[in-house]
Design an enzyme around this catalytic site. Structure first.
Site, PDB file in Angstrom:
ATOM      1  N   ASN A  87      -6.433  73.041 -43.863  1.00  0.00           N
ATOM      2  CA  ASN A  87      -7.241  71.830 -43.778  1.00  0.00           C
ATOM      3  C   ASN A  87      -6.592  70.833 -42.825  1.00  0.00           C
ATOM      4  O   ASN A  87      -5.372  70.705 -42.780  1.00  0.00           O
ATOM      5  CB  ASN A  87      -7.364  71.174 -45.159  1.00  0.00           C
ATOM      6  CG  ASN A  87      -8.006  72.094 -46.181  1.00  0.00           C
ATOM      7  OD1 ASN A  87      -8.905  72.861 -45.843  1.00  0.00           O
ATOM      8  ND2 ASN A  87      -7.547  72.031 -47.419  1.00  0.00           N
ATOM      9  N   GLY A  93     -10.324  68.104 -45.845  1.00  0.00           N
ATOM     10  CA  GLY A  93      -9.776  68.206 -47.200  1.00  0.00           C
ATOM     11  C   GLY A  93      -8.258  68.221 -47.254  1.00  0.00           C
ATOM     12  O   GLY A  93      -7.682  68.592 -48.277  1.00  0.00           O
ATOM     13  N   GLN A  94      -7.604  67.779 -46.175  1.00  0.00           N
ATOM     14  CA  GLN A  94      -6.132  67.752 -46.182  1.00  0.00           C
ATOM     15  C   GLN A  94      -5.646  66.594 -47.043  1.00  0.00           C
ATOM     16  O   GLN A  94      -6.038  65.450 -46.813  1.00  0.00           O
ATOM     17  CB  GLN A  94      -5.592  67.608 -44.759  1.00  0.00           C
ATOM     18  CG  GLN A  94      -4.064  67.671 -44.688  1.00  0.00           C
ATOM     19  CD  GLN A  94      -3.527  67.578 -43.260  1.00  0.00           C
ATOM     20  OE1 GLN A  94      -4.281  67.314 -42.314  1.00  0.00           O
ATOM     21  NE2 GLN A  94      -2.230  67.780 -43.105  1.00  0.00           N
ATOM     22  N   HIS A 100       0.230  72.897 -43.988  1.00  0.00           N
ATOM     23  CA  HIS A 100       0.345  73.937 -45.012  1.00  0.00           C
ATOM     24  C   HIS A 100      -0.861  74.855 -44.970  1.00  0.00           C
ATOM     25  O   HIS A 100      -1.985  74.414 -44.744  1.00  0.00           O
ATOM     26  CB  HIS A 100       0.526  73.340 -46.420  1.00  0.00           C
ATOM     27  CG  HIS A 100      -0.493  72.331 -46.826  1.00  0.00           C
ATOM     28  ND1 HIS A 100      -0.540  71.051 -46.290  1.00  0.00           N
ATOM     29  CD2 HIS A 100      -1.508  72.372 -47.724  1.00  0.00           C
ATOM     30  CE1 HIS A 100      -1.527  70.367 -46.839  1.00  0.00           C
ATOM     31  NE2 HIS A 100      -2.152  71.157 -47.715  1.00  0.00           N
TER      32      HIS A 100
END
Lengths: 114, 114
Positions: A87, A93-94, A100
């Protein structure tokens, strides 16, 4: 303590359920799993997200994906299947500002992907 | 005609809405978009999926992600955000047996990611 949650985890200042660790890459269980297997793969070095990658990170990125694939294999997911998600930003949606990769598996993943 | 849909697209035997093409990587619009921007990034060379990657593909993988990031930037998604998804196998939701990365953006992506 680092102001970055994942830097603090990488430094051992905050505990995690560690899956893999080497000089470059760390993998640990997501604390809010969305599937029976839900693991995060991160670079130890602070990279804020996809937008912050440089061309010199090309091999690191490839190694992150191959590490996630190796973990999927160790978990017996090669046959049934699994999903990688990265994301970037709010609409992506991070929620943590350290690059990651999510490895999800162990159930039927749906479409659309969120 | 290749028996692989994405090899046929890469060979120009099946038309696509092309976004990017170079000697190594092709990007084109998904024919069943799940977001205002939904683009597939694939290697021209046939790689069945994540399970079929070799360590010699490390840089190719990195370049695929950086290409997808560049396309996201061209589409104005750097600020609002975007999501990368790679599916492997049935439970991962892989429907074409040729490695492909989904770039999705232009709307709020949800959680869980499918």
């Amino acid at each position: 303590m680092s102001s970055c949650l994942f830097c603090s985890i990488a430094a051992g200042e905050i505990p995690c359920q560690e899956i893999h660790a080497d000089d470059e890459i760390l993998a640990f269980a997501d604390i809010d799993p969305q599937a029976p297997t839900h693991i995060l793969v991160i670079p130890r070095r602070h990279i804020g997200g996809l937008n912050d990658l440089e061309s010199s990170d090309t091999e690191l990125l490839g190694r992150m994906l191959l590490r996630a694939r190796a973990i999927a294999a160790e978990r017996g997911l090669t046959g049934p299947g699994y999903r990688f998600v990265i994301n970037s930003g709010d609409e992506g949606g991070q929620t943590v500002g350290h690059l990651h990769l999510h490895l999800l598996g162990g159930r039927q993943m749906q479409w659309p992907p969120g």
